[in-house]
Design a protein around this motif. Structure first.
Motif, mmCIF file in Angstrom:
data_model
loop_
_atom_site.group_PDB
_atom_site.id
_atom_site.type_symbol
_atom_site.label_atom_id
_atom_site.label_comp_id
_atom_site.label_asym_id
_atom_site.label_seq_id
_atom_site.Cartn_x
_atom_site.Cartn_y
_atom_site.Cartn_z
ATOM 1 N N VAL A 195 60.216 17.257 -25.991
ATOM 2 C CA VAL A 195 59.250 17.866 -26.229
ATOM 3 C C VAL A 195 59.773 20.033 -26.080
ATOM 4 N N ILE A 196 59.300 19.570 -24.616
ATOM 5 C CA ILE A 196 59.119 21.008 -24.426
ATOM 6 C C ILE A 196 60.604 21.411 -23.104
ATOM 7 N N GLY A 197 61.438 20.514 -22.890
ATOM 8 C CA GLY A 197 62.898 20.726 -22.786
ATOM 9 C C GLY A 197 62.667 21.393 -21.119
ATOM 10 N N PRO A 224 52.112 17.643 -33.278
ATOM 11 C CA PRO A 224 52.446 16.193 -33.931
ATOM 12 C C PRO A 224 53.960 15.562 -33.131
ATOM 13 N N ALA A 225 54.350 16.854 -33.213
ATOM 14 C CA ALA A 225 55.788 16.764 -32.274
ATOM 15 C C ALA A 225 55.633 16.191 -30.679
ATOM 16 N N PHE A 226 54.803 16.351 -29.511
ATOM 17 C CA PHE A 226 54.058 15.762 -28.664
ATOM 18 C C PHE A 226 53.478 14.086 -28.768
ATOM 19 N N THR A 227 52.695 14.122 -30.154
ATOM 20 C CA THR A 227 52.175 12.623 -30.011
ATOM 21 C C THR A 227 52.959 12.167 -30.535
ATOM 22 N N THR A 253 51.617 27.875 -27.901
ATOM 23 C CA THR A 253 50.982 26.813 -28.431
ATOM 24 C C THR A 253 51.940 27.227 -29.992
ATOM 25 N N THR A 254 52.901 26.191 -30.520
ATOM 26 C CA THR A 254 52.591 26.275 -32.095
ATOM 27 C C THR A 254 52.050 25.322 -33.198
ATOM 28 N N ASP A 255 51.817 25.065 -34.477
ATOM 29 C CA ASP A 255 51.218 24.329 -34.965
ATOM 30 C C ASP A 255 52.230 23.073 -35.369
ATOM 31 N N GLU A 266 45.959 21.309 -23.054
ATOM 32 C CA GLU A 266 45.703 21.715 -22.346
ATOM 33 C C GLU A 266 46.972 21.313 -21.287
ATOM 34 N N THR A 267 47.008 20.371 -20.749
ATOM 35 C CA THR A 267 48.890 20.639 -20.483
ATOM 36 C C THR A 267 49.600 21.290 -20.868
ATOM 37 N N LEU A 268 50.441 21.747 -22.074
ATOM 38 C CA LEU A 268 50.803 22.634 -22.510
ATOM 39 C C LEU A 268 50.202 24.010 -21.894
ATOM 40 N N ALA A 269 49.118 24.437 -22.404
ATOM 41 C CA ALA A 269 48.998 25.469 -21.116
ATOM 42 C C ALA A 269 48.863 25.731 -20.203
#
Length: 237
Positions: A34-36, A71-74, A65-67, A56-59
């Motif tokens: 998702v993040i690359g 859904p993409a990560f899930t 983060t965006t909207d 929290e992992t993204l942070a």
């Protein structure tokens, strides 16, 4: 019409099973997709929903983060977990007494049981299926992470689903949650249901008592103690 009147909901991770290695690997792969870039730090998981862990992992990894991220990560996490189905058996384990406890509750009269978990449904189902617990659980009525509800709200949702399926009402006080973290204790309190806390995760027995758990067990190894706690917490309610 059935006469079921007691509902037992089991947390999965660190209560029934330990699949930490597979979870970490699946998160790392999902993050990369998702993040690359590689995952550096995974957020704490005990008592949390998947969406809380993801955000929290993204942070932690300096992602704005965006909207679209959730859904993409899930979706990526579900695919990564499914690809590791065989690893769940190879590297996961059922915790001491979990199979015996779930089997004993399944034999109680007037009792239904399912799961209440912070995991998304496909991953939750894979965990209990591959580790041999699914046959004793009514997974259709479980509470699963869906990106919207807290665990307390998911508990209420599971009660509603079970009631609709069995055509009976499960009162709040007749719905027992079995879990392993202070956050789970808090969720049960918000939902108005009793909780059996098991010190099989990262929280100690003292921490679980301090959080206000109705019953605290060191493990699920004493099957009679588990059954007794369920019966005592739901009698005359």
């Amino acid at each position: 019409m059935t006469t079921l009147n007691r509902l037992v909901l089991w947390n999965i991770d660190h209560t029934l099973v330990d699949v930490g290695r597979v979870t970490r690997e699946a998160y790392a792969e999902a993050f990369q997709r998702v993040i690359g870039r590689p995952l550096v730090r995974l957020a704490p998981t005990p008592g949390r929903t998947e969406s809380e862990i993801i955000f929290e992992t993204l942070a932690f990894n300096d992602v704005v983060t965006t909207d679209d991220h959730l859904p993409a990560f899930t979706a990526a996490l579900a695919e990564s977990f499914a690809a590791r189905r065989a690893d769940l058996k190879a590297h996961g384990r059922v915790l001491a007494g979990a199979l015996e406890a779930v089997s004993a509750i399944a034999r109680l009269p007037d009792t239904a049981q399912s799961v209440l978990t912070g995991s998304i449904e496909p991953n939750a189902v894979l965990k209990v299926t591959e580790l041999g617990l699914a046959g004793r659980l009514d997974l259709d009525v479980g509470g699963y992470e869906n990106g919207v509800y807290s665990k307390a709200a998911l508990l209420e949702l599971a009660r509603t689903r079970a009631g609709e399926k069995h055509a009976v009402r499960y009162p709040e006080k007749a719905t027992v949650y079995v879990a392993d973290s202070p956050r789970d204790v808090q969720a049960a309190h918000i939902a108005g249901s009793p909780i059996i806390a098991v010190a099989s995760g990262s929280a100690t027995e003292a921490e679980l008592r301090s959080a206000g758990a109705d019953v605290v067990l060191s493990t699920l190894a004493d099957t009679d103690a588990v059954v007794r706690a369920v019966l005592e917490l739901t009698q005359d309610r």
